[in-house]
Scaffold this motif. Structure first.
Motif, PDB file in Angstrom:
ATOM      1  N   SER A 187       0.786  -1.271  -0.201  1.00 41.06           N
ATOM      2  CA  SER A 187      -0.219  -0.059  -0.012  1.00 41.06           C
ATOM      3  C   SER A 187       0.672   1.515   0.059  1.00 41.06           C
ATOM      4  O   SER A 187       0.306   2.319  -0.396  1.00 41.06           O
ATOM      5  N   ASP A 188       1.982   1.105   0.497  1.00 44.88           N
ATOM      6  CA  ASP A 188       2.869   2.573   0.348  1.00 44.88           C
ATOM      7  C   ASP A 188       4.023   2.422  -0.505  1.00 44.88           C
ATOM      8  O   ASP A 188       5.102   3.101  -0.517  1.00 44.88           O
ATOM      9  N   VAL A 189       3.998   1.426  -1.665  1.00 45.26           N
ATOM     10  CA  VAL A 189       4.821   1.374  -2.780  1.00 45.26           C
ATOM     11  C   VAL A 189       4.007   1.528  -4.019  1.00 45.26           C
ATOM     12  O   VAL A 189       3.491   0.740  -4.627  1.00 45.26           O
ATOM     13  N   PRO A 190       3.928   2.936  -4.353  1.00 51.11           N
ATOM     14  CA  PRO A 190       3.323   3.024  -5.784  1.00 51.11           C
ATOM     15  C   PRO A 190       4.250   2.520  -6.930  1.00 51.11           C
ATOM     16  O   PRO A 190       5.337   2.573  -7.129  1.00 51.11           O
ATOM     17  N   SER A 191       3.312   2.436  -8.089  1.00 51.92           N
ATOM     18  CA  SER A 191       3.763   2.368  -9.521  1.00 51.92           C
ATOM     19  C   SER A 191       3.032   3.339 -10.226  1.00 51.92           C
ATOM     20  O   SER A 191       1.804   3.489 -10.256  1.00 51.92           O
ATOM     21  N   ILE A 192       3.423   3.499 -11.528  1.00 51.24           N
ATOM     22  CA  ILE A 192       2.795   4.061 -12.532  1.00 51.24           C
ATOM     23  C   ILE A 192       2.534   3.248 -13.895  1.00 51.24           C
ATOM     24  O   ILE A 192       3.543   2.676 -14.127  1.00 51.24           O
ATOM     25  N   HIS A 193       1.431   3.617 -14.547  1.00 51.35           N
ATOM     26  CA  HIS A 193       0.951   2.550 -15.617  1.00 51.35           C
ATOM     27  C   HIS A 193      -0.127   3.397 -16.567  1.00 51.35           C
ATOM     28  O   HIS A 193      -0.856   4.504 -16.125  1.00 51.35           O
ATOM     29  N   GLY A 194       0.256   3.241 -17.789  1.00 45.66           N
ATOM     30  CA  GLY A 194      -0.641   3.837 -18.844  1.00 45.66           C
ATOM     31  C   GLY A 194      -0.110   3.447 -20.120  1.00 45.66           C
ATOM     32  O   GLY A 194       0.604   2.841 -20.588  1.00 45.66           O
ATOM     33  N   LEU A 195      -0.805   4.423 -21.126  1.00 51.23           N
ATOM     34  CA  LEU A 195      -0.615   4.426 -22.516  1.00 51.23           C
ATOM     35  C   LEU A 195      -0.045   5.536 -22.938  1.00 51.23           C
ATOM     36  O   LEU A 195      -0.288   6.678 -22.278  1.00 51.23           O
ATOM     37  N   VAL A 196       1.059   6.000 -23.717  1.00 46.99           N
ATOM     38  CA  VAL A 196       1.628   7.024 -24.317  1.00 46.99           C
ATOM     39  C   VAL A 196       1.352   7.008 -25.874  1.00 46.99           C
ATOM     40  O   VAL A 196       1.355   6.010 -26.392  1.00 46.99           O
ATOM     41  N   SER A 197       0.632   8.272 -26.246  1.00 50.59           N
ATOM     42  CA  SER A 197       0.230   8.170 -27.469  1.00 50.59           C
ATOM     43  C   SER A 197       1.421   8.913 -28.388  1.00 50.59           C
ATOM     44  O   SER A 197       1.708  10.210 -28.127  1.00 50.59           O
ATOM     45  N   LEU A 198       2.014   8.161 -29.199  1.00 52.02           N
ATOM     46  CA  LEU A 198       3.162   8.866 -30.204  1.00 52.02           C
ATOM     47  C   LEU A 198       2.749   9.907 -31.135  1.00 52.02           C
ATOM     48  O   LEU A 198       1.301   9.661 -31.407  1.00 52.02           O
ATOM     49  N   ALA A 199       3.649  10.485 -31.734  1.00 47.37           N
ATOM     50  CA  ALA A 199       3.104  11.515 -32.704  1.00 47.37           C
ATOM     51  C   ALA A 199       2.674  10.883 -33.979  1.00 47.37           C
ATOM     52  O   ALA A 199       1.629  11.339 -34.900  1.00 47.37           O
ATOM     53  N   SER A 200       2.652   9.672 -34.092  1.00 49.11           N
ATOM     54  CA  SER A 200       2.196   9.025 -35.302  1.00 49.11           C
ATOM     55  C   SER A 200       0.739   8.501 -34.976  1.00 49.11           C
ATOM     56  O   SER A 200       0.057   7.946 -35.777  1.00 49.11           O
ATOM     57  N   GLU A 205       2.447   1.017 -24.244  1.00 45.07           N
ATOM     58  CA  GLU A 205       2.148   0.740 -22.750  1.00 45.07           C
ATOM     59  C   GLU A 205       3.337   0.818 -21.935  1.00 45.07           C
ATOM     60  O   GLU A 205       4.474   0.416 -22.268  1.00 45.07           O
ATOM     61  N   ILE A 206       3.155   1.505 -20.960  1.00 42.39           N
ATOM     62  CA  ILE A 206       4.323   2.051 -20.178  1.00 42.39           C
ATOM     63  C   ILE A 206       4.064   1.674 -18.512  1.00 42.39           C
ATOM     64  O   ILE A 206       2.974   1.642 -18.044  1.00 42.39           O
ATOM     65  N   HIS A 207       4.940   1.092 -17.935  1.00 43.27           N
ATOM     66  CA  HIS A 207       4.915   0.639 -16.206  1.00 43.27           C
ATOM     67  C   HIS A 207       6.257   1.254 -15.852  1.00 43.27           C
ATOM     68  O   HIS A 207       7.351   0.895 -16.314  1.00 43.27           O
ATOM     69  N   GLY A 208       6.091   2.212 -14.898  1.00 42.25           N
ATOM     70  CA  GLY A 208       7.289   2.658 -13.977  1.00 42.25           C
ATOM     71  C   GLY A 208       7.037   2.134 -12.657  1.00 42.25           C
ATOM     72  O   GLY A 208       5.905   2.183 -11.866  1.00 42.25           O
ATOM     73  N   LEU A 209       8.292   1.520 -12.100  1.00 42.36           N
ATOM     74  CA  LEU A 209       8.131   0.737 -11.042  1.00 42.36           C
ATOM     75  C   LEU A 209       9.522   1.290  -9.843  1.00 42.36           C
ATOM     76  O   LEU A 209      10.508   1.591 -10.423  1.00 42.36           O
ATOM     77  N   HIS A 210       9.156   0.919  -8.886  1.00 39.86           N
ATOM     78  CA  HIS A 210      10.273   1.249  -7.569  1.00 39.86           C
ATOM     79  C   HIS A 210      10.032   0.358  -6.613  1.00 39.86           C
ATOM     80  O   HIS A 210       9.543   0.652  -5.597  1.00 39.86           O
ATOM     81  N   PRO A 211      10.132  -1.185  -6.660  1.00 42.20           N
ATOM     82  CA  PRO A 211       9.758  -1.968  -5.755  1.00 42.20           C
ATOM     83  C   PRO A 211      10.939  -1.859  -4.540  1.00 42.20           C
ATOM     84  O   PRO A 211      11.941  -1.253  -4.815  1.00 42.20           O
ATOM     85  N   ARG A 212      10.544  -2.350  -3.357  1.00 41.06           N
ATOM     86  CA  ARG A 212      11.618  -2.326  -2.451  1.00 41.06           C
ATOM     87  C   ARG A 212      12.772  -3.554  -2.573  1.00 41.06           C
ATOM     88  O   ARG A 212      12.689  -4.507  -3.055  1.00 41.06           O
ATOM     89  N   PRO A 213      13.983  -2.894  -2.234  1.00 44.57           N
ATOM     90  CA  PRO A 213      14.888  -3.924  -2.041  1.00 44.57           C
ATOM     91  C   PRO A 213      15.103  -4.963  -0.925  1.00 44.57           C
ATOM     92  O   PRO A 213      14.383  -4.964  -0.118  1.00 44.57           O
TER      93      PRO A 213
END
Length: 352
Positions: A187-200, A205-213
């Motif tokens: 619950s205290d470790v967020p991540s980011i997800h979604g789609l990015v639209s290219l100029a074309s 699809e993108i996923h940004g992560l930072h899990p605990r070590p």
């Protein structure tokens, strides 16, 4: 040679052998998974121990012969882990064939270090590179205030600043679709997800992560490993090209990351190019790669590099890709077998 030096050399040899063999155990205990990290440094240490043992201690009694053989096996294990991340093997992420700017996507990933109180090196680097996507980790409220000026150049943004070193923020020049913050396992470790639209007009699809070590206070790496499995499955099943990026708190050659890549069938730009170590900045001889950008086969690599110091304990990384789905079959991706799938299911069960 004195008895003390003899025992020191033999003890060093035993230590190295243990460090190479322990990561073979499929355990999520922090004190086992922690051995995954400085394998290059351990391999150099092990080679030195083998040379000293072979040429500075007299004779070849059975115990010395056995220890030298164990050292040789351990060095072979480390070579298996490390050599793929050198120019000695073929490239996994193939160079881009197309030069269509509308189908390109550039990415900047940086763990800013929450306690770093000088944003100027980061801002200067962003102004110089002008990437399409900027993923920042360890951002808190103060950092978000310092970065407020980015919003004019990056009108699309999503994130969650936190004071626990797991804050995360994504800034984009390109339109983000269904961009969201999730808490996949903790619950205290967020991540980011979604789609990015290219100029074309195409989507990635993108996923940004930072899990605990792995660390004593967390008890193990189950949560980190489960987060990687969840994202691996989502990436594998996506109808879009996928990029997974962030400070994964794991090295490229660990069992966990290799399992992630087999499940997700994603490619690593480091394979065939180099280690590109990103942590720790302050201790050059101990550095290893913790910050990653993985991609699916429909994307080809334009550029991948480690960037200069920004005052953090991590170096940033920069990657640029070209969307070329027509050439996806020319890139070979890792594949999971049934044993891998079972291990993934077991990891998720342990994290429930």
């Amino acid at each position: 040679m004195s008895g003390m030096w003899k025992w020191l050399i033999q003890g060093s040899a035993v230590f190295y052998v243990a460090s190479a063999i322990l990561p073979l155990l499929k355990s999520d205990a922090w004190w086992i998974r922690g051995w995954d990290f400085p394998r290059l440094q351990f391999a150099i240490f092990g080679l030195a121990a083998m040379l000293l043992l072979s040429f500075t201690t007299p004779g070849w009694p059975l115990h010395k012969l056995a220890l030298v053989l164990l050292l040789a096996v351990s060095l072979a294990l480390d070579a298996y882990r490390i050599v793929p991340y050198t120019p000695l093997v073929r490239l996994e992420s193939l160079p881009a064939d197309s030069d269509d700017p509308a189908r390109k996507l550039s990415i900047f990933v940086a763990n800013v270090l929450q306690d770093n109180d000088d944003p100027q090196p980061l801002l200067r680097l962003l102004a110089e590179l002008s990437p399409d996507l900027v993923l920042l980790l360890e951002v808190n409220g103060r950092w978000m205030d310092e970065l407020a000026g980015l919003r004019s150049s990056y009108p699309h943004h999503v994130g969650q600043p936190l004071e626990n070193t797991y804050g995360i923020a994504l800034f984009s020049r390109l339109e983000l679709i269904d961009a969201r913050v999730s808490h996949l396992v903790e619950s205290d470790v967020p991540s980011i997800h979604g789609l990015v639209s290219l100029a074309s007009g195409e989507f990635v699809e993108i996923h940004g992560l930072h899990p605990r070590p792995p660390r004593p206070q967390s008890g193990g790496t189950t949560e980190r490993d489960a987060e990687l499995v969840l994202i691996a499955r989502e990436a594998r099943d996506s109808e879009h090209p996928v990029i997974v990026m962030g400070d994964l708190n794991d090295v490229a050659w660990s069992h966990t990351t290799r399992l992630f890549r087999r499940i997700s069938e994603m490619l690593d730009p480091r394979v065939g190019r180099g280690h590109f170590p990103t942590y720790p900045v302050a201790v050059p001889f101990l550095r290893y790669p913790l910050d990653h950008v993985f991609h699916s086969r429909s994307l080809r690599l334009v550029e991948f590099k480690r960037l200069p110091d920004i005052g953090s304990d991590h170096f940033p990384v920069y990657a640029e890709f070209s969307l070329e789905p027509e050439g996806r079959l020319s890139q070979e991706s890792p594949k999971a077998d049934e044993q891998d799938q079972k291990e993934a299911r077991d990891t998720l069960r342990r994290a429930e």
